[in-house]
Design a protein around this motif. Sequence first.
Motif, PDB file in Angstrom:
ATOM      1  N   TYR A   1     -29.660  21.637 -28.901  1.00 20.22           N
ATOM      2  CA  TYR A   1     -30.151  21.658 -29.905  1.00 20.22           C
ATOM      3  C   TYR A   1     -29.217  21.231 -31.058  1.00 20.22           C
ATOM      4  CZ  TYR A   1     -33.058  22.651 -34.068  1.00 20.22           C
ATOM      5  OH  TYR A   1     -33.589  22.589 -35.468  1.00 20.22           O
ATOM      6  N   GLY A   2     -27.762  22.095 -31.156  1.00 23.77           N
ATOM      7  CA  GLY A   2     -27.231  21.934 -32.129  1.00 23.77           C
ATOM      8  C   GLY A   2     -26.222  20.469 -32.282  1.00 23.77           C
ATOM      9  N   GLU A   3     -26.180  20.232 -30.967  1.00 20.18           N
ATOM     10  CA  GLU A   3     -25.493  18.816 -30.800  1.00 20.18           C
ATOM     11  C   GLU A   3     -26.411  17.653 -31.320  1.00 20.18           C
ATOM     12  OE1 GLU A   3     -22.485  19.630 -27.315  1.00 20.18           O
ATOM     13  OE2 GLU A   3     -24.672  19.178 -26.762  1.00 20.18           O
ATOM     14  N   LYS A   4     -28.046  17.786 -30.771  1.00 18.18           N
ATOM     15  CA  LYS A   4     -28.588  16.900 -31.221  1.00 18.18           C
ATOM     16  C   LYS A   4     -29.023  16.507 -32.750  1.00 18.18           C
ATOM     17  CE  LYS A   4     -34.077  15.997 -30.792  1.00 18.18           C
ATOM     18  NZ  LYS A   4     -35.002  16.468 -30.265  1.00 18.18           N
ATOM     19  N   GLU A   5     -28.980  17.913 -33.319  1.00 19.62           N
ATOM     20  CA  GLU A   5     -29.345  18.305 -34.709  1.00 19.62           C
ATOM     21  C   GLU A   5     -28.020  18.032 -35.757  1.00 19.62           C
ATOM     22  OE1 GLU A   5     -32.231  18.248 -36.379  1.00 19.62           O
ATOM     23  OE2 GLU A   5     -33.230  17.803 -34.471  1.00 19.62           O
TER      24      GLU A   5
ATOM     25  N   ARG B   1     -33.575  34.834 -42.507  1.00 22.55           N
ATOM     26  CA  ARG B   1     -34.835  34.369 -42.189  1.00 22.55           C
ATOM     27  C   ARG B   1     -35.323  33.434 -43.188  1.00 22.55           C
ATOM     28  NH1 ARG B   1     -36.983  34.733 -37.357  1.00 22.55           N
ATOM     29  NH2 ARG B   1     -39.481  35.079 -37.577  1.00 22.55           N
ATOM     30  N   ASP B   2     -34.894  33.117 -44.232  1.00 22.55           N
ATOM     31  CA  ASP B   2     -35.296  32.025 -45.182  1.00 22.55           C
ATOM     32  C   ASP B   2     -34.304  30.924 -45.214  1.00 22.55           C
ATOM     33  OD1 ASP B   2     -37.265  33.787 -45.995  1.00 22.55           O
ATOM     34  OD2 ASP B   2     -36.060  34.860 -47.722  1.00 22.55           O
ATOM     35  N   THR B   3     -33.508  30.856 -43.991  1.00 23.52           N
ATOM     36  CA  THR B   3     -32.644  29.726 -43.684  1.00 23.52           C
ATOM     37  C   THR B   3     -33.205  29.001 -42.436  1.00 23.52           C
ATOM     38  OG1 THR B   3     -30.872  30.798 -42.699  1.00 23.52           O
ATOM     39  CG2 THR B   3     -30.905  31.160 -44.978  1.00 23.52           C
ATOM     40  N   SER B   4     -32.350  28.016 -42.367  1.00 26.88           N
ATOM     41  CA  SER B   4     -32.683  27.153 -40.919  1.00 26.88           C
ATOM     42  C   SER B   4     -31.669  28.007 -39.848  1.00 26.88           C
ATOM     43  CB  SER B   4     -32.471  25.765 -41.161  1.00 26.88           C
ATOM     44  OG  SER B   4     -31.217  25.426 -41.527  1.00 26.88           O
TER      45      SER B   4
ATOM     46  N   ASP C   1     -24.896  24.272 -44.607  1.00 26.62           N
ATOM     47  CA  ASP C   1     -26.201  23.448 -44.323  1.00 26.62           C
ATOM     48  C   ASP C   1     -26.109  23.310 -42.640  1.00 26.62           C
ATOM     49  OD1 ASP C   1     -27.159  23.351 -47.019  1.00 26.62           O
ATOM     50  OD2 ASP C   1     -26.419  21.245 -47.239  1.00 26.62           O
ATOM     51  N   ASP C   2     -24.845  23.002 -42.299  1.00 35.21           N
ATOM     52  CA  ASP C   2     -24.796  22.733 -40.690  1.00 35.21           C
ATOM     53  C   ASP C   2     -24.435  23.884 -40.003  1.00 35.21           C
ATOM     54  OD1 ASP C   2     -22.346  23.120 -41.661  1.00 35.21           O
ATOM     55  OD2 ASP C   2     -21.556  21.543 -40.218  1.00 35.21           O
TER      56      ASP C   2
ATOM     57  N   GLU D   1     -22.422  39.989 -47.509  1.00 39.26           N
ATOM     58  CA  GLU D   1     -21.727  38.968 -48.310  1.00 39.26           C
ATOM     59  C   GLU D   1     -20.755  37.948 -47.783  1.00 39.26           C
ATOM     60  OE1 GLU D   1     -21.955  42.025 -49.158  1.00 39.26           O
ATOM     61  OE2 GLU D   1     -23.649  42.035 -50.405  1.00 39.26           O
ATOM     62  N   ALA D   2     -20.096  38.743 -46.771  1.00 40.88           N
ATOM     63  CA  ALA D   2     -19.335  37.926 -45.820  1.00 40.88           C
ATOM     64  C   ALA D   2     -19.801  36.675 -45.185  1.00 40.88           C
ATOM     65  CB  ALA D   2     -18.262  38.667 -45.069  1.00 40.88           C
ATOM     66  N   VAL D   3     -21.075  37.140 -44.370  1.00 43.68           N
ATOM     67  CA  VAL D   3     -21.706  36.244 -43.700  1.00 43.68           C
ATOM     68  C   VAL D   3     -22.241  35.213 -44.977  1.00 43.68           C
ATOM     69  CG1 VAL D   3     -23.666  35.911 -42.217  1.00 43.68           C
ATOM     70  CG2 VAL D   3     -22.339  37.953 -41.988  1.00 43.68           C
ATOM     71  N   ARG D   4     -22.850  35.484 -45.635  1.00 42.79           N
ATOM     72  CA  ARG D   4     -23.681  34.811 -46.894  1.00 42.79           C
ATOM     73  C   ARG D   4     -22.654  33.714 -47.192  1.00 42.79           C
ATOM     74  NH1 ARG D   4     -25.231  38.136 -50.672  1.00 42.79           N
ATOM     75  NH2 ARG D   4     -27.127  38.683 -49.467  1.00 42.79           N
ATOM     76  N   GLU D   5     -21.275  33.841 -47.609  1.00 45.25           N
ATOM     77  CA  GLU D   5     -20.296  33.040 -48.032  1.00 45.25           C
ATOM     78  C   GLU D   5     -19.890  32.058 -47.228  1.00 45.25           C
ATOM     79  OE1 GLU D   5     -17.115  35.856 -49.017  1.00 45.25           O
ATOM     80  OE2 GLU D   5     -18.172  36.410 -50.952  1.00 45.25           O
ATOM     81  N   ARG D   6     -19.997  32.354 -45.749  1.00 44.98           N
ATOM     82  CA  ARG D   6     -19.739  31.408 -44.903  1.00 44.98           C
ATOM     83  C   ARG D   6     -20.753  30.323 -44.541  1.00 44.98           C
ATOM     84  NH1 ARG D   6     -14.895  32.719 -42.243  1.00 44.98           N
ATOM     85  NH2 ARG D   6     -13.822  34.001 -43.699  1.00 44.98           N
TER      86      ARG D   6
END
Length: 387
Positions: free
Chosen positions: A89-93, A172-175, A144-145, A136-141
Amino acid sequence: MPQQMAAYLDSAATTRVDPRVAEVVLHWMVEDFGNAGSRTHEWGTRAKRAVQQARDQLATQVGASPSELIFTSGATESNNIALLGLAAYGEKEDRRHIITSAIEHKAVLEPLEHLASRGFEVDFLSPGPSGRLSVEAVRERLRDDTLLVSLMHVNNETGVIQPIAEVADHLRDTSTYFHVDAAQGFGKLTEDLRSPIDLISISGHKIGAPKGVGALVIRRRGRNTVPLTPLMYGGGQERKLRPGTLPVPLIVGLAKAAEIFERERDQWWGEAIAFRSRLVGALQKTDLHINGEQEHVVPHILNVSFNGVDAEALIVQLKELVAVSTGSACTSASYTPSHVLRGMQLPDSIAANGLRLSWFPDQVADLDIDEMVAEIAEFQVGTASLG
């Protein structure tokens, strides 16, 4: 006369099968031994019903639907299905960015190494000396991909609890999908796992179930399910993601162990904390460094480095008294500095000599803590004099 066994202080590696669980497992091995896939007779019907009851119970414990849980051979297989299963899925998208941490279990790190060889970009977060990542460390990284974030629930070497509920709420509010290796946390901190986590890997033998059984929770987001591709084919069992004859005795044993642990968790937790308090108090007689932030740890795992002492030599010294390890049972034979302690950016003198003490209260009742600590202190003094 049989030699007395050393006290068992390696419960993070595995636990004794609870005798009540063993009784249930034996029943489904020698009495109701039908194949859950056999639809033409009562033996198969009873087996299928037992599997469904186990699925219902386990899914309910983590706040999932029964259709969102598949059975596997354990957390390692669950991790592989979750991580490698998302690759197509990651490769396709064209979403090839993955966030994880430097302190994950090898059952996560090695599949991610494989994905990196296929062109995925794996971003490793370092928690620092505390051993605890920040949201915050997760959020900063995030990008979009970013296809996936994969973080463990409880570190298997230090016992440090990661803020997975907070990360889940944010993602949860992201893809971006969120995978949690809950091998050490399932049963102990189940409330965290009721958060909106997309993929949860569960192991049975950390809570008194037999080795060789676990589960993967695959939560839907609304009507959409995580787009996993199977790693094996043949038979169509477990939503075609994990084909093969279901090990009914092990599955029922996993459910029984989870039921018992859920019911007795408060008592277990209190006794584990009490033992920890006595142990840490006694260890103050030695020169040591406790690894990981102690405000966010499970009560049954303690990681220490004794200053000036080689951990492997100390294990040999203590082997008649206690069974301990330097870290993960999957990597402890390699005699290399802990990648977890190194990932916490601790000095090599500490990272190379971390000792993991982990316990279930009923398995250390006969341990003389003072005798163990006296042995450690004497060994430490002897090592210093040689230096």
